[in-house]
Design a protein around this motif. Sequence first.
Motif, PDB file in Angstrom:
ATOM      1  N   PRO A  55      43.587  87.997 -87.857  1.00  0.00           N
ATOM      2  CA  PRO A  55      42.737  88.116 -86.671  1.00  0.00           C
ATOM      3  C   PRO A  55      43.385  88.899 -85.530  1.00  0.00           C
ATOM      4  O   PRO A  55      42.753  89.126 -84.491  1.00  0.00           O
ATOM      5  N   PHE A  56      44.652  89.329 -85.705  1.00  0.00           N
ATOM      6  CA  PHE A  56      45.383  89.973 -84.609  1.00  0.00           C
ATOM      7  C   PHE A  56      45.364  91.505 -84.736  1.00  0.00           C
ATOM      8  O   PHE A  56      46.334  92.183 -84.395  1.00  0.00           O
ATOM      9  N   THR A  57      44.255  92.038 -85.174  1.00  0.00           N
ATOM     10  CA  THR A  57      44.131  93.488 -85.360  1.00  0.00           C
ATOM     11  C   THR A  57      44.125  94.250 -84.046  1.00  0.00           C
ATOM     12  O   THR A  57      44.325  95.468 -84.037  1.00  0.00           O
ATOM     13  N   LEU A  58      43.878  93.570 -82.926  1.00  0.00           N
ATOM     14  CA  LEU A  58      43.829  94.227 -81.619  1.00  0.00           C
ATOM     15  C   LEU A  58      45.150  94.101 -80.868  1.00  0.00           C
ATOM     16  O   LEU A  58      45.261  94.568 -79.728  1.00  0.00           O
ATOM     17  N   GLY A  59      46.130  93.488 -81.490  1.00  0.00           N
ATOM     18  CA  GLY A  59      47.436  93.367 -80.867  1.00  0.00           C
ATOM     19  C   GLY A  59      47.517  92.248 -79.861  1.00  0.00           C
ATOM     20  O   GLY A  59      46.671  91.347 -79.798  1.00  0.00           O
ATOM     21  N   VAL A  60      48.567  92.297 -79.053  1.00  0.00           N
ATOM     22  CA  VAL A  60      48.815  91.310 -78.007  1.00  0.00           C
ATOM     23  C   VAL A  60      49.245  92.065 -76.754  1.00  0.00           C
ATOM     24  O   VAL A  60      49.601  93.242 -76.811  1.00  0.00           O
ATOM     25  N   GLY A  85      30.070  93.752 -82.254  1.00  0.00           N
ATOM     26  CA  GLY A  85      31.113  93.594 -81.249  1.00  0.00           C
ATOM     27  C   GLY A  85      31.846  92.274 -81.303  1.00  0.00           C
ATOM     28  O   GLY A  85      32.722  92.024 -80.467  1.00  0.00           O
ATOM     29  N   LEU A  86      31.520  91.411 -82.258  1.00  0.00           N
ATOM     30  CA  LEU A  86      32.119  90.082 -82.324  1.00  0.00           C
ATOM     31  C   LEU A  86      33.373  90.039 -83.178  1.00  0.00           C
ATOM     32  O   LEU A  86      33.984  88.978 -83.332  1.00  0.00           O
ATOM     33  N   GLY A  87      33.760  91.159 -83.744  1.00  0.00           N
ATOM     34  CA  GLY A  87      35.038  91.240 -84.441  1.00  0.00           C
ATOM     35  C   GLY A  87      35.114  90.475 -85.741  1.00  0.00           C
ATOM     36  O   GLY A  87      36.217  90.203 -86.228  1.00  0.00           O
ATOM     37  N   GLY A  88      33.951  90.087 -86.304  1.00  0.00           N
ATOM     38  CA  GLY A  88      33.979  89.330 -87.551  1.00  0.00           C
ATOM     39  C   GLY A  88      34.346  87.874 -87.374  1.00  0.00           C
ATOM     40  O   GLY A  88      34.677  87.191 -88.352  1.00  0.00           O
ATOM     41  N   MET A  89      34.285  87.370 -86.154  1.00  0.00           N
ATOM     42  CA  MET A  89      34.646  85.975 -85.884  1.00  0.00           C
ATOM     43  C   MET A  89      33.441  85.056 -86.044  1.00  0.00           C
ATOM     44  O   MET A  89      32.303  85.448 -85.779  1.00  0.00           O
ATOM     45  N   PRO A  90      33.686  83.818 -86.440  1.00  0.00           N
ATOM     46  CA  PRO A  90      32.593  82.843 -86.530  1.00  0.00           C
ATOM     47  C   PRO A  90      32.151  82.395 -85.145  1.00  0.00           C
ATOM     48  O   PRO A  90      32.887  82.537 -84.163  1.00  0.00           O
ATOM     49  N   ALA A  91      30.965  81.852 -85.061  1.00  0.00           N
ATOM     50  CA  ALA A  91      30.437  81.349 -83.785  1.00  0.00           C
ATOM     51  C   ALA A  91      31.011  79.965 -83.509  1.00  0.00           C
ATOM     52  O   ALA A  91      30.282  78.969 -83.394  1.00  0.00           O
ATOM     53  N   ALA A  92      32.326  79.884 -83.423  1.00  0.00           N
ATOM     54  CA  ALA A  92      33.015  78.614 -83.221  1.00  0.00           C
ATOM     55  C   ALA A  92      34.300  78.858 -82.457  1.00  0.00           C
ATOM     56  O   ALA A  92      34.885  79.942 -82.515  1.00  0.00           O
ATOM     57  N   ALA A  93      34.730  77.830 -81.741  1.00  0.00           N
ATOM     58  CA  ALA A  93      36.009  77.905 -81.033  1.00  0.00           C
ATOM     59  C   ALA A  93      37.155  77.796 -82.031  1.00  0.00           C
ATOM     60  O   ALA A  93      37.069  77.072 -83.027  1.00  0.00           O
ATOM     61  N   VAL A  94      38.232  78.529 -81.743  1.00  0.00           N
ATOM     62  CA  VAL A  94      39.387  78.562 -82.637  1.00  0.00           C
ATOM     63  C   VAL A  94      40.645  78.278 -81.824  1.00  0.00           C
ATOM     64  O   VAL A  94      40.909  78.949 -80.822  1.00  0.00           O
ATOM     65  N   PRO A  95      41.448  77.292 -82.216  1.00  0.00           N
ATOM     66  CA  PRO A  95      42.712  77.050 -81.505  1.00  0.00           C
ATOM     67  C   PRO A  95      43.727  78.150 -81.821  1.00  0.00           C
ATOM     68  O   PRO A  95      43.848  78.601 -82.950  1.00  0.00           O
ATOM     69  N   VAL A  96      44.444  78.565 -80.783  1.00  0.00           N
ATOM     70  CA  VAL A  96      45.456  79.611 -80.914  1.00  0.00           C
ATOM     71  C   VAL A  96      46.745  79.084 -80.289  1.00  0.00           C
ATOM     72  O   VAL A  96      46.782  78.775 -79.095  1.00  0.00           O
ATOM     73  N   ARG A  97      47.788  78.994 -81.078  1.00  0.00           N
ATOM     74  CA  ARG A  97      49.079  78.537 -80.561  1.00  0.00           C
ATOM     75  C   ARG A  97      49.878  79.730 -80.033  1.00  0.00           C
ATOM     76  O   ARG A  97      49.751  80.841 -80.545  1.00  0.00           O
ATOM     77  N   ARG A 235      33.625  98.988 -78.390  1.00  0.00           N
ATOM     78  CA  ARG A 235      34.385 100.147 -77.931  1.00  0.00           C
ATOM     79  C   ARG A 235      35.818  99.754 -77.553  1.00  0.00           C
ATOM     80  O   ARG A 235      36.777 100.431 -77.916  1.00  0.00           O
ATOM     81  N   HIS A 236      35.966  98.659 -76.823  1.00  0.00           N
ATOM     82  CA  HIS A 236      37.315  98.190 -76.504  1.00  0.00           C
ATOM     83  C   HIS A 236      38.101  97.892 -77.779  1.00  0.00           C
ATOM     84  O   HIS A 236      39.290  98.214 -77.885  1.00  0.00           O
ATOM     85  N   ALA A 237      37.433  97.271 -78.752  1.00  0.00           N
ATOM     86  CA  ALA A 237      38.120  96.941 -80.003  1.00  0.00           C
ATOM     87  C   ALA A 237      38.576  98.197 -80.718  1.00  0.00           C
ATOM     88  O   ALA A 237      39.697  98.249 -81.258  1.00  0.00           O
ATOM     89  N   GLN A 238      37.733  99.231 -80.734  1.00  0.00           N
ATOM     90  CA  GLN A 238      38.146 100.465 -81.402  1.00  0.00           C
ATOM     91  C   GLN A 238      39.395 101.046 -80.743  1.00  0.00           C
ATOM     92  O   GLN A 238      40.326 101.478 -81.428  1.00  0.00           O
ATOM     93  N   TYR A 239      39.431 101.053 -79.418  1.00  0.00           N
ATOM     94  CA  TYR A 239      40.613 101.566 -78.725  1.00  0.00           C
ATOM     95  C   TYR A 239      41.828 100.696 -79.017  1.00  0.00           C
ATOM     96  O   TYR A 239      42.932 101.191 -79.256  1.00  0.00           O
ATOM     97  N   LYS A 240      41.638  99.393 -78.996  1.00  0.00           N
ATOM     98  CA  LYS A 240      42.759  98.474 -79.179  1.00  0.00           C
ATOM     99  C   LYS A 240      43.362  98.547 -80.583  1.00  0.00           C
ATOM    100  O   LYS A 240      44.507  98.125 -80.801  1.00  0.00           O
ATOM    101  N   THR A 241      42.605  99.049 -81.578  1.00  0.00           N
ATOM    102  CA  THR A 241      43.183  99.171 -82.915  1.00  0.00           C
ATOM    103  C   THR A 241      44.183 100.320 -83.015  1.00  0.00           C
ATOM    104  O   THR A 241      44.910 100.404 -84.007  1.00  0.00           O
ATOM    105  N   ASP A 242      44.234 101.184 -82.012  1.00  0.00           N
ATOM    106  CA  ASP A 242      45.156 102.310 -82.057  1.00  0.00           C
ATOM    107  C   ASP A 242      46.602 101.805 -81.994  1.00  0.00           C
ATOM    108  O   ASP A 242      46.978 101.092 -81.063  1.00  0.00           O
ATOM    109  N   PRO A 243      47.456 102.174 -82.970  1.00  0.00           N
ATOM    110  CA  PRO A 243      48.823 101.628 -82.998  1.00  0.00           C
ATOM    111  C   PRO A 243      49.686 102.088 -81.830  1.00  0.00           C
ATOM    112  O   PRO A 243      50.591 101.359 -81.393  1.00  0.00           O
TER     113      PRO A 243
END
Length: 569
Positions: A55-60, A85-97, A235-243
């Motif tokens: 899920p971290f295709t957009l970096g940090v 534009g939802l990035g392939g995520m489910p319609a649910a909250a996800v915990p992130v450590r 659009r933001h996601a496309q830019y953020k995928t740039d290494p």
Amino acid sequence: MADSPRLLNRRSFLVTSGLAVGTVAAAGAAPGLAGSAQAAPRPPGRRSGPLPSDPFTLGVASGDPDHAGFVLWTRLAPRPLAEDGLGGMPAAAVPVRWEVSSDERFKRVERRGTATARPESGHSVHVELDGLRPGRDYWYRFRAGDHLSPVGRARTAPRPDSFGPALAMGFVSCSQFEHGHFTAYRRLAEENPDLILHLGDYQYEYKKGAYTIPGGNVRDHEGPETVTLGGYRLRHAQYKTDPDLQAAHLAAPWAVVFDDHEVENNWAGWVPEAGSDTPDPAAFRARRAAAFQAYYENMPLRRRSIPNGPDIQVYRRLRWGKLANFHMLDTRQFRDDQACGDGNKVCPEANDPKRTITGAEQEKWLIDGFRRSEARWDVIGQQVFFAQRDSDAGPLKKTSQDAWDGYVASRGRITKGWMDAGVRNPVVLTGDVHAHWASDLKADYDDPTSKTVGAELVCSSVTSGGDGADSDPATQPYLKINPHLRFYNNQRGYVLTRIDRHEMKADFKTLSTVRSPGATASTKATFVIEDRVPGLEQTYLRPYNTPRSAMRPDRDLLQETIDNETRRP
């Protein structure tokens, strides 16, 4: 001069670890976050939950540092270019450590916790950290399900009562994905900055092929012109995928402000661009709300910047100990509409004393900040050209109505504000115009002998406009017409500064090309601003590469510059 051990270690970590996505040593990592920065292997029979792929295709990223902490950011998107534009995520909250460590191998974890990535926020995460030690490097990472993120580096500012060591700060603007590769971001990451400022046009709103450059665009936008929340998220996601962009976010904390293209070209307050896809006032309000929501979701901003419908708070002040105040401005949201139909023209309305580019409240906030400042350097991070740029060599004054030249009284009040406050060293940093510039700031631009009261440094674009061309400042007509303008170069790049108690040194970095990846960066010119000496001292200028026989006439160069800055694709 050889790199210090700290810089060498940090550079080696960033550049050789494949965007810092390499293996993290399990022996020193915190429980639950040890192992590879790729997906950890699952025991037999264990279910992967809602995140079967990375899920971290957009970096940090990290941002808005102070002496006690900073913001950590990520956004979950296992399918970043999903059309909704939802990035392939489910319609649910996800915990992130998340974890923050004082060493890059996480042997000394300082803080850890869990945040929640929610669908209503595009599954973005913003963690505001406090209680860290001042003037220190920190490393951070996230985990969602079985997946570990890349590792980023952040740095806290010095103690409020301390200057701290010299600050390495770089600034950039104008990264149009279609126009080239984001090599400038990677080269900036390799400079080991402590802080990066992005001064606007982080992404562009155009549909594929609407804004083209000579020779054709290098790559394409996904989706139509951005109008909806889903469109801006994509659009933001496309830019953020740039290494290369990810590398710059990994390297240092950022402080960001938007300009026009994060919403729509040349918008002003509640007024869309002429010919807008959203000409109706209600439609443009909805578009602003969508753009600001996506901007917040994709930037390392504090919770004070959470949008309220079509409004967002991005003007703010960052304090780097006693060394510098960074006054980050918003010159779009509160401005009057551009005068005289916009463009570059003779426009008496630009002198109307009621016109403002900041709005009254932000102007008061800025001048109050000047009065209270005890910093050695007061740096104004903002979007559009501040100094006067007259393009008419005759008696008329022909200026850009989208820049501060279209708001002359507003510029005058702010300049008088720092003069009356006795600001020790005022410096304006600018993006927008797709070229490097350096300028002395004057008490009266119509009188070349008037007092110099500050300096302006303008960075070129990361890619916008394509390669451009190497430029001989001696032949640039703007510099002849406006003697306070000291430097110009039309190649892509960034500006790297070194700020200490005695001076601010600015290296104007340029790339030979953005049409192919991997170009090297070189220093085209260096200027120094000395403590208590307003204005610029040029210390280095690299020879111009093109023979004079191949140069175009001055007037052609001037017209091309005007056209590049004012054209609507």
